[in-house]
Write a protein that holds these residues in place. Structure first.
Motif: not given
Length: 274
Positions: A31-37, A106-114, A123-128
């Protein structure tokens, strides 16, 4: 390999997403989650890499609520609301133990979901996710704006004062803020201040951190904190790259991501990417 366009209705809004890769029932879900904007197409490099280089995977690349072709949220979402949409998405599509790929927001979402769901890899890429350090200049600007928000409607009336406040907010805010709709601006103001540091130790899945050395939006020091607090994390730093490090160094990103996902059965995922 051409991606398929799909949609699903969640929380009263249409959520658009792309699928590619294997259709086998036993395929691993990525599941791929993009960044803001941004939107799903911003993350095409990950979508294509996984679909083409990682056998036995199915990719779900989302336009998050309020971005791309997906509807805006009907209320002012916080990060928990966005993750609830993701949880409902995975539940409805029968996705279990997904591999998450998240850039920035999308990294922020991944952190909370995981941190509260079982996942296979992250995989966190330049994550907030870590509340940014603020300068005195920043707080002075915030307090000046809050004062103006109270005073301008009194001086010029509610309608004219509100227009002046919105104009001031648009000029003083980031490009992400200035380019957003009024509701999405309010959402951005809310989510950017949500600190997920306490969630990091709760991520039990092997985690790959990909970071640009010169990232100013989510600085490298954030990656160091994540590497320290996530129990099984490995960090790859790209010299000279910024917040979109995966685009600045696409060749290494393809190699590192494919190696990390394909190492699932090796038992020692992070040794191969350090």
């Amino acid at each position: 390999m051409e991606a398929k366009e799909n949609s699903i209705n969640i929380d009263g809004g249409e959520l658009r997403y792309r699928t590619s890769g294997s259709d086998a029932p036993e395929a691993r879900a990525v599941v791929i989650l993009h960044g803001w904007g941004c939107r799903a197409t911003t993350m095409a490099l990950f979508e294509q890499t996984v679909a083409e280089r990682c056998p036995g995977t199915k990719v779900y690349n989302l336009d998050l609520p309020g971005f791309g072709d997906s509807d805006e949220p009907r209320s002012v979402y916080g990060i928990d609301d966005y993750v609830k949409v993701l949880e409902e998405f995975t539940r409805r599509l029968g996705i279990r133990r997904p591999i998450l790929v998240g850039h920035s927001f999308g990294g922020r979402m991944s952190i909370l979901y995981a941190s509260r769901n079982e996942v296979e890899r992250v995989i966190l890429v330049d994550a907030a996710g870590i509340k940014p350090r603020r300068s005195l200049k920043y707080y002075a600007k915030v307090y000046a704006f809050k004062s103006g928000k109270r005073i301008l409607p009194l001086l010029f009336g509610r309608r004219k004062g509100g227009e002046l406040v919105d104009r001031w907010r648009g000029k003083a805010g980031s490009s992400d803020y200035a380019g957003a709709s009024p509701r999405m601006r309010t959402i951005l103001s809310r989510v950017v201040n949500e600190d997920l540091t306490a969630c990091l130790p709760l991520i039990k899945a092997p985690t790959l951190l990909i970071w640009g050395e010169n990232d100013t939006a989510t600085p490298l020091r954030d990656a160091r904190v994540m590497e320290r607090l996530i129990p099984d994390a490995g960090l790859v730093v790209y010299p000279g790259c910024g917040h979109y490090s995966f685009l600045d160094n696409s060749a290494q990103t393809k190699a590192v991501v494919a190696s990390f996902i394909n190492s699932i059965d090796s038992g020692r995922p992070n040794e191969r990417v350090r």
